[in-house]
Design a protein around this motif. Structure first.
Motif, PDB file in Angstrom:
ATOM      1  N   ARG A  40      40.816  40.865  45.691  1.00  0.00           N
ATOM      2  CA  ARG A  40      41.309  40.940  47.295  1.00  0.00           C
ATOM      3  C   ARG A  40      41.341  40.363  48.594  1.00  0.00           C
ATOM      4  O   ARG A  40      42.059  40.476  49.408  1.00  0.00           O
ATOM      5  CB  ARG A  40      41.064  42.555  47.116  1.00  0.00           C
ATOM      6  N   ARG A 109      40.613  32.648  38.998  1.00  0.00           N
ATOM      7  CA  ARG A 109      40.170  32.367  38.053  1.00  0.00           C
ATOM      8  C   ARG A 109      38.355  32.007  37.358  1.00  0.00           C
ATOM      9  O   ARG A 109      38.148  32.333  38.031  1.00  0.00           O
ATOM     10  CB  ARG A 109      41.170  33.564  36.716  1.00  0.00           C
ATOM     11  N   ASP A 131      38.401  41.756  33.128  1.00  0.00           N
ATOM     12  CA  ASP A 131      38.301  41.069  31.880  1.00  0.00           C
ATOM     13  C   ASP A 131      36.369  41.045  32.057  1.00  0.00           C
ATOM     14  O   ASP A 131      35.936  39.592  31.732  1.00  0.00           O
ATOM     15  CB  ASP A 131      39.015  39.954  32.488  1.00  0.00           C
ATOM     16  N   ARG A 180      51.570  47.109  38.094  1.00  0.00           N
ATOM     17  CA  ARG A 180      50.177  46.333  38.622  1.00  0.00           C
ATOM     18  C   ARG A 180      49.374  46.623  36.737  1.00  0.00           C
ATOM     19  O   ARG A 180      48.803  45.664  36.775  1.00  0.00           O
ATOM     20  CB  ARG A 180      49.349  47.122  39.428  1.00  0.00           C
ATOM     21  N   ARG A 187      49.988  39.100  32.069  1.00  0.00           N
ATOM     22  CA  ARG A 187      48.766  38.153  32.628  1.00  0.00           C
ATOM     23  C   ARG A 187      48.820  36.968  31.506  1.00  0.00           C
ATOM     24  O   ARG A 187      47.968  37.430  30.516  1.00  0.00           O
ATOM     25  CB  ARG A 187      48.412  37.623  33.952  1.00  0.00           C
TER      26      ARG A 187
HETATM   27  O1   DC Z   1      40.171  47.079  40.988  1.00  0.00           O
HETATM   28  P1   DC Z   1      41.280  46.616  42.207  1.00  0.00           P
HETATM   29  O2   DC Z   1      42.394  47.526  41.897  1.00  0.00           O
HETATM   30  O3   DC Z   1      40.559  47.117  43.245  1.00  0.00           O
HETATM   31  O4   DC Z   1      41.658  45.440  41.719  1.00  0.00           O
HETATM   32  C1   DC Z   1      42.989  44.511  42.745  1.00  0.00           C
HETATM   33  C2   DC Z   1      43.457  43.317  41.566  1.00  0.00           C
HETATM   34  O5   DC Z   1      42.611  42.632  41.539  1.00  0.00           O
HETATM   35  C3   DC Z   1      44.065  43.962  40.178  1.00  0.00           C
HETATM   36  O6   DC Z   1      45.890  44.581  40.500  1.00  0.00           O
HETATM   37  C4   DC Z   1      43.783  42.812  39.366  1.00  0.00           C
HETATM   38  C5   DC Z   1      42.550  42.143  40.008  1.00  0.00           C
HETATM   39  N1   DC Z   1      41.712  42.348  39.208  1.00  0.00           N
HETATM   40  C6   DC Z   1      41.549  41.091  37.821  1.00  0.00           C
HETATM   41  O7   DC Z   1      42.741  40.371  38.194  1.00  0.00           O
HETATM   42  N2   DC Z   1      40.068  40.899  37.479  1.00  0.00           N
HETATM   43  C7   DC Z   1      39.262  41.663  37.290  1.00  0.00           C
HETATM   44  N3   DC Z   1      38.210  41.306  37.047  1.00  0.00           N
HETATM   45  C8   DC Z   1      39.408  42.327  38.256  1.00  0.00           C
HETATM   46  C9   DC Z   1      40.484  42.811  39.409  1.00  0.00           C
END
Ligand code: DC
Length: 225
Positions: A40, A109, A131, A180, A187
């Motif tokens: 975020r 990432r 992940d 979401r 992905r």
């Molecule tokens: O847990 P959250 O809703 O605050 O996460 C926000 C976004 O970040 C979520 O839509 C997917 C991404 N995310 C991710 O891809 N890998 C992670 N380890 C944590 C979050």
């Protein structure tokens, strides 16, 4: 307890991961790491700089030198981005609706997974995300995959937003959560997926206390001595 332990908590949006992970960390005296907050924060930075969301090269360049700090606090974990507190602004609708697209980028990432692995390198942690058990900490001592029905997740998010003075109707929240989930699951790199050795925990109809204590129990059973 003597050895070091890493607990990975993954699962779809609004399954209660951060609430539970924070409590588990507090009970065990471990560090809590909210990886969603890191995605975020990066998304917030991209939006602030008005970079084209399809221009991965520009995004990669922008985030190259990014400092993200997570500070534990009694209420919400404080998030500091390049020296500025962004704890609340990273929960805005604008960030929430853009974060899945940003989290799908390889450069994003790579950067964040490396930061997360660094944070867990020397201490006992509870880390939540999508992940953690599959990519960030594949050899975590305990992996939990937390789920709940989409209706219950939308209802929880509705109450949470209401208490923060935000009004979004329930149907909109339910639709956004489903969208979401789909984007995070489909992905290409590190999609939301249960690790083979993760314990599935369905929190539908369970209280925060019940879920917290079952994870603490698993942790105590598996703690390396
Ligand atoms: O847990 P959250 O809703 O605050 O996460 C926000 C976004 O970040 C979520 O839509 C997917 C991404 N995310 C991710 O891809 N890998 C992670 N380890 C944590 C979050």
């Amino acid at each position: 307890m003597t050895g070091r332990m890493r607990i990975a908590i993954d699962g779809p949006a609004a399954a209660g991961k951060s609430t539970i992970a924070k409590l588990v960390a507090k009970k065990l005296g471990f560090t809590y790491i909210d990886t969603g907050a890191m995605y975020r924060a990066i998304t917030y930075k991209v939006l602030q700089h008005a970079v084209d969301l399809h221009d991965e090269e520009a995004i990669a360049k922008l985030i190259e030198k990014t400092d993200i700090e997570l500070h534990p606090s009694e209420h919400a974990q404080q998030v500091i981005l390049d020296g500025v507190e962004v704890t609340d602004v990273i929960r805005s609708h604008e960030v929430t609706s853009t974060v899945s697209a940003i989290a799908a980028l390889t450069s994003v990432r790579k950067l964040l997974v490396a930061k997360q692995q660094g944070l867990a390198a020397h201490s006992s942690v509870v880390m939540d995300g999508r992940d953690i058990g599959t990519a960030v900490l594949p050899d975590a001592e305990l992996k939990v995959f937390m789920t709940a029905s989409v209706e219950e997740r939308a209802q929880r998010r509705f109450l949470e937003e209401q208490s923060r003075g935000i009004t979004t109707d329930y149907e909109t929240l339910k639709r956004e959560i489903s969208e979401r989930d789909l984007a995070d699951s489909e992905r290409e790199i590190s999609p939301l997926k249960k690790a083979e050795d993760a314990i599935i925990l369905d929190t539908t109809g369970k209280t925060i206390e019940e879920v917290t204590s079952s994870i603490v129990k698993y942790a105590e059973e598996r703690y390396p001595r």
